[in-house]
Design an enzyme around this catalytic site. Structure first.
Site: not given
Ligand code: TA6
Length: 274
Positions: A50, A76, A145, A188, A245
């Site tokens: 994170r 990832r 990201h 978002d 991103e």
């Protein structure tokens, strides 16, 4: 080579993990760290770290069509190979042979070589290149990201996306951005844009993000309730972070013929105060 590469040169420090090819630090000389890393980040292999710069591949978000697992693809979660490191750069690679056992691999059974080149200096340059190493075409989504540190999200602005159409994943539907983005709640959004972006973080510090090879710019802050629901996110962390991103999200997947490559890059710098 080591699982974590630390770079310390006169212009900056940086840190890159083989786990996810994950960049967790970029601190230009004389400046505060630019990237936000959760103090609760889970560095266990197989998990998603994170903060920093997660590499999303071979899909962005839930994947094309229905909900693919794991979210944002398997790259990832994978352990990459550190191919080369110098005083100012790191190059990592992941191939289809490295991910045979990873969850999600069965959803995307193609032969690929993925490379992340990280250059650490007065600017941070991230270059993610996918090559089709098989003998059939494939399509994929991807993103760098990147999580940025901001002093106060409620005083932060993002310039450069005015006039761009965005998909609003919180309110639903799409809209056109009017002027700079300001943050008053969970955000978002997938902006259809190739423009440079400037974040002003509430203290006058500006972060410039220049990208190539990416049709979408994603802007994300989970705000209080969503942050509290994430085990690896400190309850007050949402007020000091913002993701900007470089993505090729749903509808903008890249198709590669055998032997072809595509690169998505982000170049990040702290422009001097105007
Ligand atoms: O890029 C924004 C986003 O897709 C959000 O929807 C949000 O969930 C975020 O990524 C983080 O995803 P993660 O899988 O890392 O929890």
């Amino acid at each position: 080579m080591s699982d974590v590469v630390r770079i310390d040169n006169p212009a900056a420090t940086g840190e890159v993990h083989a786990h996810g090819a994950h960049v967790t630090d970029w601190t230009p000389a004389g400046a505060e760290p630019v990237l936000w890393l959760s103090p609760l980040a889970d560095l266990t292999p197989g998990s998603a770290i994170r903060g920093g710069v997660p590499v999303c591949f071979p899909w962005f978000g839930d994947g094309p069509g229905d909900a693919y697992e794991p979210k944002h693809g398997f790259a990832r979660n994978a352990i990459w190979t550190v191919e080369e490191s110098t005083d100012e750069s790191v190059r990592l690679q992941l191939t289809d042979a490295d991910v045979t056992d990873l969850p999600g691999r069965e959803r995307w059974p193609h032969a690929f070589t993925l490379e992340l080149a990280v250059t650490v200096g007065a600017e941070l340059l991230l270059e993610l290149t996918c090559t089709n190493s098989g003998d059939e075409d494939f399509s994929y989504g991807s993103a760098l990201h990147t999580y940025f540190r901001v002093a106060d999200i409620s005083r932060t602005t993002v310039a450069g996306l005015g006039g761009a159409t965005f998909l609003d994943k919180v309110a639903g539907g799409s809209a056109v951005q009017d002027g700079p983005i300001r943050f008053t709640g969970e955000t978002d959004r997938v902006y259809e844009s190739v423009a440079d972006v400037v974040v002003e973080d509430g203290t006058g510090r500006r972060i410039m993000i220049i990208k190539t090879g990416s049709a979408d710019t994603v802007v994300w802050n989970p705000w209080q309730v969503r942050a509290a629901a994430m085990a690896d996110f400190p309850d007050d962390g949402w007020s000091q972070m913002l993701c900007i991103e470089a993505a090729n999200a749903a509808g903008h997947e890249i198709t590669l013929a055998p032997g072809e490559s595509h690169t998505v890059s982000q170049r990040i710098k702290l422009p001097s105060t105007p």
